[in-house]
Scaffold this motif. Structure first.
Motif, PDB file in Angstrom:
ATOM      1  N   THR A 187       0.804  -1.227   0.000  1.00 48.50           N
ATOM      2  CA  THR A 187       0.000   0.000   0.000  1.00 48.50           C
ATOM      3  C   THR A 187       0.831   1.268   0.000  1.00 48.50           C
ATOM      4  N   ALA A 188       2.075   1.192   0.421  1.00 52.80           N
ATOM      5  CA  ALA A 188       2.917   2.392   0.481  1.00 52.80           C
ATOM      6  C   ALA A 188       4.378   1.982   0.343  1.00 52.80           C
ATOM      7  N   GLY A 189       4.732   1.461  -0.819  1.00 54.56           N
ATOM      8  CA  GLY A 189       6.100   1.015  -1.031  1.00 54.56           C
ATOM      9  C   GLY A 189       6.357   0.792  -2.503  1.00 54.56           C
ATOM     10  N   SER A 190       7.460   0.102  -2.819  1.00 50.03           N
ATOM     11  CA  SER A 190       7.817  -0.093  -4.218  1.00 50.03           C
ATOM     12  C   SER A 190       8.542  -1.410  -4.412  1.00 50.03           C
ATOM     13  N   LEU A 191       8.562  -1.846  -5.686  1.00 51.98           N
ATOM     14  CA  LEU A 191       9.385  -2.960  -6.123  1.00 51.98           C
ATOM     15  C   LEU A 191      10.492  -2.364  -6.985  1.00 51.98           C
ATOM     16  N   THR A 192      11.748  -2.605  -6.597  1.00 53.41           N
ATOM     17  CA  THR A 192      12.896  -2.009  -7.268  1.00 53.41           C
ATOM     18  C   THR A 192      13.783  -3.095  -7.861  1.00 53.41           C
ATOM     19  N   VAL A 193      14.299  -2.835  -9.075  1.00 57.42           N
ATOM     20  CA  VAL A 193      15.261  -3.733  -9.703  1.00 57.42           C
ATOM     21  C   VAL A 193      16.597  -3.004  -9.777  1.00 57.42           C
ATOM     22  N   ASN A 194      17.599  -3.587  -9.140  1.00 55.68           N
ATOM     23  CA  ASN A 194      18.954  -3.026  -9.171  1.00 55.68           C
ATOM     24  C   ASN A 194      19.931  -4.189  -9.342  1.00 55.68           C
ATOM     25  N   ALA A 195      19.855  -4.806 -10.530  1.00 52.15           N
ATOM     26  CA  ALA A 195      20.659  -5.989 -10.825  1.00 52.15           C
ATOM     27  C   ALA A 195      21.902  -5.589 -11.613  1.00 52.15           C
ATOM     28  N   GLY A 196      22.664  -6.582 -12.069  1.00 51.89           N
ATOM     29  CA  GLY A 196      23.830  -6.294 -12.883  1.00 51.89           C
ATOM     30  C   GLY A 196      23.427  -5.814 -14.262  1.00 51.89           C
ATOM     31  N   ASP A 197      24.315  -5.051 -14.915  1.00 53.47           N
ATOM     32  CA  ASP A 197      23.945  -4.469 -16.196  1.00 53.47           C
ATOM     33  C   ASP A 197      23.901  -5.496 -17.326  1.00 53.47           C
ATOM     34  N   ALA A 198      24.275  -6.750 -17.043  1.00 52.37           N
ATOM     35  CA  ALA A 198      24.134  -7.833 -18.026  1.00 52.37           C
ATOM     36  C   ALA A 198      23.019  -8.799 -17.652  1.00 52.37           C
ATOM     37  N   ASP A 199      22.311  -8.529 -16.570  1.00 52.34           N
ATOM     38  CA  ASP A 199      21.294  -9.451 -16.063  1.00 52.34           C
ATOM     39  C   ASP A 199      19.950  -9.263 -16.761  1.00 52.34           C
ATOM     40  N   LYS A 200      19.307 -10.389 -17.053  1.00 51.28           N
ATOM     41  CA  LYS A 200      17.945 -10.380 -17.561  1.00 51.28           C
ATOM     42  C   LYS A 200      17.025 -10.835 -16.424  1.00 51.28           C
ATOM     43  N   VAL A 201      16.011 -10.028 -16.169  1.00 48.39           N
ATOM     44  CA  VAL A 201      15.125 -10.254 -15.036  1.00 48.39           C
ATOM     45  C   VAL A 201      13.700 -10.410 -15.548  1.00 48.39           C
ATOM     46  N   GLN A 202      13.004 -11.452 -15.084  1.00 52.14           N
ATOM     47  CA  GLN A 202      11.596 -11.641 -15.393  1.00 52.14           C
ATOM     48  C   GLN A 202      10.783 -11.448 -14.125  1.00 52.14           C
ATOM     49  N   ILE A 203       9.872 -10.475 -14.167  1.00 49.75           N
ATOM     50  CA  ILE A 203       8.978 -10.209 -13.046  1.00 49.75           C
ATOM     51  C   ILE A 203       7.580 -10.657 -13.460  1.00 49.75           C
ATOM     52  N   VAL A 204       7.056 -11.639 -12.765  1.00 45.97           N
ATOM     53  CA  VAL A 204       5.713 -12.141 -13.059  1.00 45.97           C
ATOM     54  C   VAL A 204       4.745 -11.504 -12.075  1.00 45.97           C
ATOM     55  N   LEU A 205       3.870 -10.660 -12.574  1.00 49.97           N
ATOM     56  CA  LEU A 205       2.844 -10.065 -11.726  1.00 49.97           C
ATOM     57  C   LEU A 205       1.652 -11.009 -11.717  1.00 49.97           C
ATOM     58  N   SER A 206       1.369 -11.554 -10.538  1.00 48.25           N
ATOM     59  CA  SER A 206       0.315 -12.555 -10.395  1.00 48.25           C
ATOM     60  C   SER A 206      -0.628 -12.122  -9.287  1.00 48.25           C
ATOM     61  N   GLY A 207      -1.490 -11.160  -9.618  1.00 47.69           N
ATOM     62  CA  GLY A 207      -2.380 -10.601  -8.606  1.00 47.69           C
ATOM     63  C   GLY A 207      -1.644  -9.649  -7.690  1.00 47.69           C
ATOM     64  N   ALA A 208      -0.827  -8.762  -8.244  1.00 47.21           N
ATOM     65  CA  ALA A 208      -0.027  -7.829  -7.451  1.00 47.21           C
ATOM     66  C   ALA A 208      -0.588  -6.420  -7.565  1.00 47.21           C
ATOM     67  N   SER A 209      -0.593  -5.713  -6.444  1.00 47.54           N
ATOM     68  CA  SER A 209      -0.997  -4.312  -6.403  1.00 47.54           C
ATOM     69  C   SER A 209       0.051  -3.542  -5.616  1.00 47.54           C
ATOM     70  N   ILE A 210       0.667  -2.539  -6.279  1.00 51.86           N
ATOM     71  CA  ILE A 210       1.726  -1.754  -5.630  1.00 51.86           C
ATOM     72  C   ILE A 210       1.394  -0.276  -5.788  1.00 51.86           C
ATOM     73  N   ARG A 211       1.363   0.414  -4.669  1.00 49.13           N
ATOM     74  CA  ARG A 211       1.122   1.856  -4.671  1.00 49.13           C
ATOM     75  C   ARG A 211       2.250   2.537  -3.907  1.00 49.13           C
ATOM     76  N   ASN A 212       2.747   3.615  -4.483  1.00 46.51           N
ATOM     77  CA  ASN A 212       3.849   4.351  -3.874  1.00 46.51           C
ATOM     78  C   ASN A 212       3.600   5.835  -4.052  1.00 46.51           C
ATOM     79  N   GLU A 213       3.293   6.518  -2.967  1.00 47.47           N
ATOM     80  CA  GLU A 213       2.981   7.946  -3.035  1.00 47.47           C
ATOM     81  C   GLU A 213       4.208   8.807  -3.290  1.00 47.47           C
ATOM     82  N   ALA A 214       5.418   8.280  -3.059  1.00 48.73           N
ATOM     83  CA  ALA A 214       6.628   9.102  -3.135  1.00 48.73           C
ATOM     84  C   ALA A 214       7.518   8.770  -4.329  1.00 48.73           C
ATOM     85  N   GLY A 215       7.081   7.870  -5.228  1.00 46.80           N
ATOM     86  CA  GLY A 215       7.919   7.495  -6.357  1.00 46.80           C
ATOM     87  C   GLY A 215       7.271   6.396  -7.165  1.00 46.80           C
TER      88      GLY A 215
END
Length: 692
Positions: free
Chosen positions: A143-171
């Motif tokens: 309700t008041a946060g974030s999901l952040t990706v800060n991986a290596g610059d050669a990394d491939k990342v798969q994020i599967v949203l499966s019923g996810a709700s993210i709200r961030n008032e500050a970013g």
């Protein structure tokens, strides 16, 4: 995938373009840019309350009669765009939304925080952080946060949203700071939400991140689930590299832009509902000639934009997809070039329906412009195939000089640029030509005329319902095939056909109906044509038949008209044809179009078809301050790519691009007030044929 038939010739074609036609008039530049709320269009209400435009090359400038806007120095367009070098392909992984849930790391959102099961991710307060390549399945509510990706610059990342709700008032709700590429997969049957707040907490001197889904890496959205994005701060989805979408149902609302990919936006499939305060879909990289493009290969769209519907810095490519675009400014816009080979789009614009600067090429698909200021504007408009239907309050199709919407080097905001030496208007002189200029019919060409401007129709179906000119070129018009049914203004200030240098017909089926005051006909051709006095009210059927009475073409003219320019393959040199006004044509479609049919009733006017106008001017009426009826170029033609070729009757000076002088209007005074004067014999307008 549909192949763009014109790509192979683009390099050579772009190289020959010049930013200015000979004698183009310089006017005020970007300092006078205002919000493109645009009068004259049909989607003005969306502009209310929107901010000033900040993007490069927008067209909120005040425009002249023939489409010229702010002046810039000569532009090397070839250096700005490299279509063969653009990557329109989708990788296998872009399209593959599968994942191994058992092997994936799980991130469970728990209101004020999250828990992680697996490797590569951690939780810091209300932020879940992904730090390594891999697959991550995200579910629950934050309700008041974030999901952040800060991986290596050669990394491939798969994020599967499966019923996810993210709200961030500050970013950003999803903040991708570093990775090689991130795939956001929408799990089948899932509903997901990403939302930010109206204000961000940013580092001093920084203006990014700036979107609910923000990425500094290449970003792909795929899958079959649904994603709602609420961009309350600025943008909905913003990738600083590529933005690729191959599936999913996306609903995006944004204070500014809906979907942004700086290097490119590529859409293979998906369902999109975008409501944006500024641009609906946008790519902004104008520094790399292989980037800055928008490519649409599929998907369904419902876009409402307070500025431009779809906007590309270099190239807009439509090869598939379908839907509607409503924009307060231009519906479909490219700073350089655009092409359509497939798809079916209906657009409504306060500005222009389709507006690339240098060239629009149509090789297929259907484009319906149901409301606009001008339907299509580009330096070159080439229709080879497809269906194009235009309703415009001003010109239907306008070929106008391409311009780079930026200040010349050394100029300041709001400063009038200096005209190049020798340009008309130097030393405060009034430019000759143009509406209301010196010369009347047969006078000098208009100041914004250019031999680079071209409307060329080689095939397809084109219908135009214009409040101004139907087909309006600051250079040439060519009809080599297809069907062209156009209606111009019912008043005397515009016409169904308008050009500066000449109009040629070698094939196709044509009815151009409008008022007599500024009417023009073809100046040359290999297929016979005629200008005929034929009067009817709005919604009246107009049919052209051969001498035997077989309908060669029929059209229900949407505006009142007094004359028509007609041509069809069934007409022969010197033969008598007939225009029938008000009759009933068997088997006509919704536009009244039919061929090879029968007509009953109506008023008949006979005409004699010919491959030349009755004199070199080839026009009706008078009092036009400088539009060329009957171009000086004689047989000068252009090839299928729009390149000028030497033709019979063209003088050496004309081949070198110099503007020839034509007969003067003897009734014009020195200030160009020629509306009351009579034309001299050498420039006499041919009157439409009326055979009792």
């Amino acid at each position: 995938m549909l192949k763009l038939k014109t790509n192979e010739m683009m390099g050579a074609c772009v190289a020959r373009r010049r930013a200015w036609g000979r004698g183009a008039l310089a006017v005020a530049l970007a300092g006078s840019l205002a919000l493109a709320g645009c009068t004259g269009g049909t989607f003005e209400e969306a502009a209310e309350g929107a901010g000033e435009k900040t993007g490069q090359g927008q067209s909120g400038q005040a425009q002249g009669d023939n489409g010229a806007t702010g002046a810039t120095d000569a532009v090397d367009w070839a250096s700005l765009i490299d279509i063969p070098g653009m990557d329109f392909a989708y990788s296998d992984r872009d399209r593959d939304a599968s994942y191994d849930e058992a092997a994936a790391t799980k991130i469970a959102l728990t209101g004020q925080g999250a828990t992680v099961s697996g490797e590569g991710a951690a939780v810091e307060g209300s932020t879940a952080i992904i730090t390594a390549a891999g697959t991550y399945v995200v579910s629950g509510e934050l309700t008041a946060g974030s999901l952040t990706v800060n991986a290596g610059d050669a990394d491939k990342v798969q994020i599967v949203l499966s019923g996810a709700s993210i709200r961030n008032e500050a970013g950003p709700a999803l903040n991708i700071q570093q990775a090689d590429k991130v795939f956001v997969t929408l799990a089948a049957g899932s509903q997901n939400t990403l939302a930010d707040g109206a204000s961000y907490t940013l580092a001093e001197g920084e203006d990014e991140p700036n979107a609910a889904l923000y990425s500094k890496a290449d970003l792909t959205i795929n899958g079959t689930g649904a994603l709602t994005v609420e961009g309350n701060y600025r943008h909905g989805v913003n990738s600083k590299d590529d933005l690729v979408v191959t599936g999913g149902t996306l609903t995006v609302t944004a204070k500014e832009d809906g979907l942004r990919g700086k290097d490119c936006v590529k859409i293979a499939d998906g369902s999109f509902t975008v409501t944006a305060g500024r641009d609906g879909v946008k790519s902004s990289n104008d520094e790399d000639p292989t980037r800055g493009f928008v490519a649409i290969d599929g998907g369904t769209f419902a876009i409402k934009a307070g500025d431009e519907g779809v906007q590309a810095a270099t190239y807009l490519r439509i090869a598939g997809g379908k839907g509607q675009v409503e924009a307060a400014d231009h519906a479909l816009r490219s700073e350089i070039e655009a092409a359509m080979t497939g798809g079916a789009f209906t657009v409504e614009a306060g500005g222009k329906g389709m507006n690339p600067e240098t060239r629009f090429t149509m090789d297929g698909g259907t484009l319906n412009v149901t409301g606009s200021d001008e339907g299509i504007e580009a330096e070159e408009v080439i229709v080879n195939d497809g269906e194009l239907n235009i309703v415009a309050s001003d010109d239907g199709i306008n070929a106008a000089v391409a311009e780079r919407s930026e200040l010349p080097e050394g100029a300041e905001e709001g400063q009038m640029p200096q005209r190049p030496e020798g340009d008309p208007g130097t030393e405060g002189a009034m430019p000759q030509g143009g509406r209301g200029g010196v010369g009347g019919a047969g006078g000098p060409v208009a100041a914004n005329a250019s031999e680079d401007c071209l409307i060329q129709i080689n095939g397809g179906m084109v219908t135009v319902d214009a409040g101004g000119d139907g087909l309006d070129s600051n250079g040439y018009v060519e009809v080599n095939g297809g069907v062209v049914l156009a209606s111009g203004s019912a008043g005397g200030g515009d016409s169904a056909l308008d050009y500066e240098y000449g109009a040629k017909i070698t094939g196709g089926v044509v009815i151009l109906a409008g008022a007599t005051g500024m009417a023009e006909t073809f100046t040359e051709g290999t297929q016979p044509f005629a200008m005929v006095a034929a009067e009817g009210a709005a919604g009246t059927n107009l049919a052209v038949t051969d001498e035997a009475g077989t309908v060669l073409v029929g059209y229900t003219v949407p505006k009142a008209f007094q004359c028509a320019v007609v041509s069809a393959p069934g007409l022969t040199e010197g033969a008598t044809g007939k225009v029938i006004v008000g009759g009933t044509v068997t088997g006509a479609d919704s536009a009244g179009y039919a061929t090879g049919a029968a007509v009953e009733g109506g008023t008949t006017v006979d005409f004699t078809a010919s491959t030349t106008p009755s004199n070199e001017v080839g026009r009706m009426g008078g009092g036009d301050g400088g539009r060329r009826g009957g171009g000086p170029r004689g047989g000068g033609a252009r090839d299928a790519q729009g390149n000028a070729t030497e033709g019979e009757g063209a003088t050496a000076g004309e081949q070198n691009g110099t503007a020839p002088q034509q007969g003067q209007n003897t009734g014009a005074d020195q200030q160009g007030t020629s509306g009351q004067g009579q034309q001299s014999a050498s420039a006499q307008t041919p009157q439409p044929e009326v055979v009792a």
